[in-house]
Design an enzyme around this catalytic site. Structure first.
Site: not given
Length: 523
Positions: A225, A356
């Site tokens: 991320s 994620h």
């Protein structure tokens, strides 16, 4: 439901979903011995910026000419680095006047001094089983990376908290953290470049430690991320990183900036710029007009070449812009291919789970293979592109340039200052000169091989190490022996040297590197 995926050869465009094409690609050089081996290259200004909806040509220099040899890439990369700093990241300063610290089995301390200002930070260390010295992977931010597989593969984990170096949640005119303590709270450098600077200082300390615990010549970096954005910047801007592994980096990471406005659901550039001061202050001029950028992220991908690069992306979350990421990887891979190192890049967005920053089984085997190949030097698995049909980009839609065939000739630009200055011989044969970077307990030697009036089609360099000195690793050459009298011979991609030109190889060792007197023989 059966997942559809695409495997592509780096010379081809993305194939139709479900097709399978074999990948056959080439060599695996080690990381460089220095943070920036193009530091001495001249980099001209760009002048007025003009709009271009296509991706800039990574092979075209600022003066408008295209590079013609593989050795030209060193200074072309320096141009890309300067453009990326100037317009996207902000400046990443060179090594400060003083960097000191310690390395132990549990942690690394870093102390920095520059212009009368000092700052300190630390990182954690987790060792794998076995006996060192160990390769290591810097894990930026501490989550999203498969640290269990990294350690099981034989590499240590260096847990790096980038927020200690560049803190999030601060305004652009009052940035905080160790970097901004040194360079000022109003520095125009964004957090990603600051985080990359901090990782480079960790590498400095590992180098100075002498390699008894962690190997400075076998370092990787990863993160997920926003920390994937940081890991990407670390690997792009420090050539001592042998393996770069960004995970789901999204906007301001791997994806091309020109692609984000047209990719549905992707984080807009204005959002990526405003969410945190990740990008340099100068990028504010491009949040609404990325087409005027003289550089794009496929060229930052190319900055990693020819070192190892494993890009992991998530096509299930639109915000992460995996389609633009695949275009960026395909564009950067053209540079890998031109340099003869096409098998050193892997891209993988063919994953089933959309969570994620999850630890994904699809990435476990290629992660092991990349660590074996670039850090342990025990494998040679070719790079693979597995692009999910959900987010498959098409490079042909984004470029109006073609990939050149680069010669294997020597550099067409002057070498960086501070290196060997002995001129090449006037007649046939070759000469070799050496420069040594010594620290307590170890050293790095860089050797330049120069051709005379006739081209070289192969070379051998012989030298004798000081008593007690031992070679721990070498790059851009094959070697015979690790102590005493040793010999180095060219590898496939640097044996041909044009008349009056040169090539370089290097090695790292323990002990003392003084008194080296290399002799070169043409083959």
């Amino acid at each position: 439901m059966v997942r559809r995926w695409v495997i592509v050869v780096l010379t081809a465009l993305v194939a139709s979903a479900g097709s399978v094409v074999a990948v056959t690609l080439g060599a695996s050089p080690a990381a460089a011995a220095v943070e920036d081996d193009g530091a001495g290259c001249p980099v001209p200004g760009t002048g007025a910026l003009t709009a271009n909806p296509r991706l800039p040509d990574p092979f075209r220099k600022v003066d408008g000419t295209r590079i013609t040899s593989k050795s030209d890439w060193r200074c072309r990369r320096a141009e890309i680095k300067e453009l990326a700093e100037r317009h996207i990241y902000g400046d990443k300063p060179a090594k400060p006047a003083s960097v000191t610290g310690t390395v132990s089995s549990s942690g690394i301390t870093v102390n920095v001094t520059q212009n009368g200002r000092t700052a300190s930070f630390s990182a954690g260390v987790q060792l794998p089983s076995g006996t060192g010295p160990f390769p290591a992977v810097i894990v930026v931010g501490g989550f999203g990376a498969d640290t269990a597989t990294i350690r099981a593969s034989g590499a240590a984990v260096i847990t790096y908290d980038p927020l200690a170096v560049g803190r999030e949640g601060t305004p652009r005119n009052n940035k905080q953290g160790a970097f901004y303590t040194i360079y000022g709270a109003t520095s125009s450098t964004g957090l990603l470049a600051a985080w990359a600077w901090g990782a480079s200082r960790i590498i400095d300390v590992v180098e100075q430690s002498g390699g008894s615990l962690l190997r400075a010549d076998a370092l990787g970096v990863t993160g997920c991320s926003r920390y994937g954005k940081g890991a990407f910047a670390v690997g792009a801007f420090d050539q001592r990183i042998a393996l770069t592994m960004p995970i789901e980096s999204g906007s301001a990471g791997v994806p091309i900036l020109r692609g984000l406005p047209g990719e549905p659901g992707a984080q807009p550039l204005s959002s990526a710029y405003g969410e945190q001061p990740w990008l340099g202050d100068a990028f504010s001029a491009f949040t609404g007009s990325p087409n005027t950028l003289p550089v794009d992220m496929h060229e930052v991908v190319a900055m990693v070449a020819p070192r190892g690069l494993f890009i992991m992306e998530n096509p299930h979350v639109d915000w992460l812009a995996a389609r633009s990421g695949s275009v960026s990887a395909l564009g950067g891979a053209e540079v890998y291919k031109a340099l003869g190192a096409g098998d050193n890049i892997t891209y993988w967005s063919d994953v089933a789970d959309g969570t994620h920053c999850a630890s994904r089984p699809e990435w476990r085997t290629p992660l092991q293979q990349n660590i074996q190949k670039f850090l342990l030097k025990t494998g040679n698995t070719a790079g693979t592109f597995r692009i999910s049909s959900r987010k498959a980009g098409n490079l042909s839609e984004w470029r109006d340039w073609q990939t050149p065939t680069l010669s294997d000739g020597g550099p067409t630009t002057p070498p960086p200052t501070g290196g060997p200055t002995t001129p090449p011989p006037a007649g046939p044969g070759c000469t070799s000169t050496v420069s040594v970077n010594q620290w307590t307990g170890g050293f790095v030697a860089t050797i330049r091989v120069a051709a005379g009036s006739q081209a070289l089609n192969g070379w051998t360099v012989a030298l004798t190490l000081a008593s007690g000195a031992t070679i721990t690793s070498a790059w851009n050459a094959n070697r015979t022996g690790n102590s005493g009298a040793v010999q180095f011979t060219n590898v496939a991609y640097n044996g041909s040297v044009a008349p009056g030109q040169s090539t370089e190889f290097g090695f790292q060792g323990t002990g003392v590197g003084s008194g080296l007197s290399p002799s070169c023989t043409a083959r």
